[in-house]
Write an enzyme that holds these catalytic residues in place. Structure first.
Site, PDB file in Angstrom:
ATOM      1  NE  ARG A  12      16.169 -28.034  51.641  1.00 26.59           N
ATOM      2  CZ  ARG A  12      16.098 -28.663  52.802  1.00 26.59           C
ATOM      3  NH1 ARG A  12      15.627 -29.894  52.872  1.00 26.59           N
ATOM      4  NH2 ARG A  12      16.477 -28.060  53.927  1.00 26.59           N
TER       5      ARG A  12
ATOM      6  CG  HIS B 215      10.244 -30.747  53.610  1.00 27.28           C
ATOM      7  ND1 HIS B 215      10.845 -29.822  52.802  1.00 27.28           N
ATOM      8  CD2 HIS B 215      11.219 -31.164  54.451  1.00 27.28           C
ATOM      9  CE1 HIS B 215      12.114 -29.681  53.152  1.00 27.28           C
ATOM     10  NE2 HIS B 215      12.358 -30.495  54.152  1.00 27.28           N
TER      11      HIS B 215
HETATM   12  P1  NDP Z   1      25.845 -33.017  54.960  1.00 28.60           P
HETATM   13  O1  NDP Z   1      26.211 -31.621  54.665  1.00 28.60           O
HETATM   14  O2  NDP Z   1      26.287 -33.624  56.251  1.00 28.60           O
HETATM   15  O3  NDP Z   1      26.366 -33.987  53.797  1.00 28.60           O
HETATM   16  C1  NDP Z   1      26.190 -33.708  52.459  1.00 28.60           C
HETATM   17  C2  NDP Z   1      26.724 -34.875  51.622  1.00 28.60           C
HETATM   18  O4  NDP Z   1      26.497 -34.589  50.241  1.00 28.60           O
HETATM   19  C3  NDP Z   1      28.219 -35.096  51.788  1.00 28.60           C
HETATM   20  O5  NDP Z   1      28.542 -36.459  51.713  1.00 28.60           O
HETATM   21  C4  NDP Z   1      28.788 -34.350  50.587  1.00 28.60           C
HETATM   22  O6  NDP Z   1      30.038 -34.834  50.133  1.00 28.60           O
HETATM   23  C5  NDP Z   1      27.736 -34.629  49.558  1.00 28.60           C
HETATM   24  N1  NDP Z   1      27.782 -33.619  48.501  1.00 28.60           N
HETATM   25  C6  NDP Z   1      27.576 -32.284  48.592  1.00 28.60           C
HETATM   26  N2  NDP Z   1      27.760 -31.686  47.408  1.00 28.60           N
HETATM   27  C7  NDP Z   1      28.096 -32.669  46.543  1.00 28.60           C
HETATM   28  C8  NDP Z   1      28.439 -32.686  45.171  1.00 28.60           C
HETATM   29  N3  NDP Z   1      28.467 -31.572  44.441  1.00 28.60           N
HETATM   30  N4  NDP Z   1      28.756 -33.876  44.595  1.00 28.60           N
HETATM   31  C9  NDP Z   1      28.755 -35.015  45.322  1.00 28.60           C
HETATM   32  N5  NDP Z   1      28.430 -35.066  46.647  1.00 28.60           N
HETATM   33  C10 NDP Z   1      28.114 -33.907  47.241  1.00 28.60           C
HETATM   34  O7  NDP Z   1      24.256 -33.107  54.840  1.00 28.60           O
HETATM   35  P2  NDP Z   1      23.237 -34.019  55.655  1.00 28.60           P
HETATM   36  O8  NDP Z   1      23.549 -35.437  55.399  1.00 28.60           O
HETATM   37  O9  NDP Z   1      23.159 -33.581  57.065  1.00 28.60           O
HETATM   38  O10 NDP Z   1      21.850 -33.598  54.975  1.00 28.60           O
HETATM   39  C11 NDP Z   1      21.629 -33.732  53.593  1.00 28.60           C
HETATM   40  C12 NDP Z   1      20.423 -32.915  53.189  1.00 28.60           C
HETATM   41  O11 NDP Z   1      19.214 -33.510  53.679  1.00 28.60           O
HETATM   42  C13 NDP Z   1      20.348 -31.501  53.779  1.00 28.60           C
HETATM   43  O12 NDP Z   1      21.200 -30.622  53.087  1.00 28.60           O
HETATM   44  C14 NDP Z   1      18.881 -31.161  53.590  1.00 28.60           C
HETATM   45  O13 NDP Z   1      18.694 -30.566  52.335  1.00 28.60           O
HETATM   46  C15 NDP Z   1      18.199 -32.521  53.605  1.00 28.60           C
HETATM   47  N6  NDP Z   1      17.299 -32.668  54.755  1.00 28.60           N
HETATM   48  C16 NDP Z   1      15.987 -33.001  54.507  1.00 28.60           C
HETATM   49  C17 NDP Z   1      15.109 -33.182  55.551  1.00 28.60           C
HETATM   50  C18 NDP Z   1      13.710 -33.616  55.297  1.00 28.60           C
HETATM   51  O14 NDP Z   1      12.900 -33.622  56.215  1.00 28.60           O
HETATM   52  N7  NDP Z   1      13.354 -33.994  54.085  1.00 28.60           N
HETATM   53  C19 NDP Z   1      15.525 -32.985  56.950  1.00 28.60           C
HETATM   54  C20 NDP Z   1      16.929 -32.666  57.101  1.00 28.60           C
HETATM   55  C21 NDP Z   1      17.769 -32.509  56.027  1.00 28.60           C
HETATM   56  P3  NDP Z   1      31.350 -34.742  51.073  1.00 28.60           P
HETATM   57  O15 NDP Z   1      31.105 -35.762  52.160  1.00 28.60           O
HETATM   58  O16 NDP Z   1      32.440 -35.126  50.168  1.00 28.60           O
HETATM   59  O17 NDP Z   1      31.407 -33.343  51.594  1.00 28.60           O
END
Ligand code: NDP
Length: 310
Positions: A225, A273
């Site tokens: 994002r 996007h």
């Molecule tokens: P997940 O919810 O599966 O994973 C999120 C990851 O980020 C986890 O490893 C989590 O850690 C980590 N994380 C979250 N908060 C923190 C923090 N404060 N500090 C450190 N690490 C953190 O998300 P996805 O992988 O499925 O997707 C990621 C993002 O991709 C989505 O939220 C969306 O915004 C974006 N997206 C973009 C698209 C596009 O077309 N550009 C399409 C689809 C998604 P932990 O494993 O420890 O929980």
């Protein structure tokens, strides 16, 4: 009274989702918001950015399915019902995202932007190929999409490191976690791939100070994002060359306004996007399965935590 699933998205095809869900959910009426005849019969909602006031129409809503992986827009709302919320979690979506990340990383690893520039000037510009193992690629966020992308990058032979909130173990990925380890992580990224969800903790996490920790001449790819990165600070770092190249699929304002300075930087690749999408053909089964689980009283899969923000 019948059971209804209401569909609301301006970005997805109702017909496609209907055709895939209907055979899996016999007895459930699947319709658009304006086709709901009995609001009290609506138990499930399949939505992407529904209008304000959407949820209040359905007093018996039991499950909210977000038609995507990112739930930041949803959990930021003040009209969210206190019911389970699930996200799309789909291997095909992760594969599509990994293909975008691979494309962007390989483009930098093979110095393609330098050849594109040279070609525009009719200039033969030999650069000796670098070994992937000599290129350090960092993935911020090791969730469903990030872990898959990191795995694909290891297959290409890159020196891959990843960072997440909690400790992780992934084959051939040097895993870091927690804010304490972020600065050190950034210092070792020749190419940084941002795959974090947008939450109160990740908003602006790549600020001017942290961007300056990236090695001079590094490249940045953001597919998460826009607001995770301080966009003016990134623009300044790209203009000065401290960050050499960026591939940006997401922005703090979308569509990116025509007057934004990022458009004019020739070291930036902008895409609108589209790095990945929810793919009905593979995600419908998972959504139907969750609805059947709810009806059986079994635990739901892919539930998000609104308080955590992802
Ligand atoms: P997940 O919810 O599966 O994973 C999120 C990851 O980020 C986890 O490893 C989590 O850690 C980590 N994380 C979250 N908060 C923190 C923090 N404060 N500090 C450190 N690490 C953190 O998300 P996805 O992988 O499925 O997707 C990621 C993002 O991709 C989505 O939220 C969306 O915004 C974006 N997206 C973009 C698209 C596009 O077309 N550009 C399409 C689809 C998604 P932990 O494993 O420890 O929980």
């Amino acid at each position: 009274m019948s059971t209804t699933l209401v569909f609301q998205s301006d970005f997805d095809s109702f017909e496609e989702w209907h055709a895939l869900l209907a055979p899996r959910l016999p007895g459930v009426r699947i319709c658009r918001m304006d086709e709901v005849t009995e609001p009290a019969s609506v138990r499930y909602a399949l939505t992407w950015k529904p209008p304000q006031g959407f949820f209040a129409q359905y007093p018996n809503l039991k499950l909210l399915v977000n038609l995507g992986a990112g739930v930041d827009a949803l959990v930021a709302r003040d009209d969210l019902p206190a019911i389970p919320i699930t996200r799309v979690s789909d291997p095909d979506m992760a594969r599509m995202m990994a293909s975008y990340v691979l494309f962007a990383v390989l483009r930098y690893a093979r110095d393609i932007p330098a050849f594109e520039r040279a070609q525009r000037e009719r200039r033969w510009h030999y650069l000796h190929p670098r070994l992937p193992s000599s290129i350090r690629v960092g993935v911020l966020g090791l969730g469903e999409l990030g872990a898959r992308a990191a795995q694909e990058l290891t297959r290409q032979g890159f020196d891959v490191r990843g960072w997440s909130r909690s400790a992780k173990q992934l084959p051939a990925v040097n895993c870091f976690h927690g804010l304490d380890q972020l600065d050190g992580f950034l210092g070792g990224c020749d190419i940084l791939v941002v795959m974090l969800p947008l939450t109160p903790h990740t908003q602006g996490i790549l600020d001017a100070r942290r961007l300056a920790l990236l090695p001079p001449g590094s490249c940045l790819i953001n597919v998460s994002r826009g607001a995770v990165v301080d966009q003016p600070a990134l623009t300044a770092a790209l203009a000065s060359g401290q960050i050499a190249e960026a591939t940006l699929d997401v922005f703090d304002r979308e569509p990116l306004p025509p007057e934004d300075p990022l458009w004019a930087l020739d070291n930036v690749l902008i895409t609108p996007h589209m790095a990945s999408i929810a793919i009905p053909a593979s995600a419908a089964a998972q959504i139907a399965e969750n609805i059947l689980r709810l009806e059986r009283g079994d635990p739901l899969l892919h539930v998000i935590d609104p308080a955590r923000g992802y």
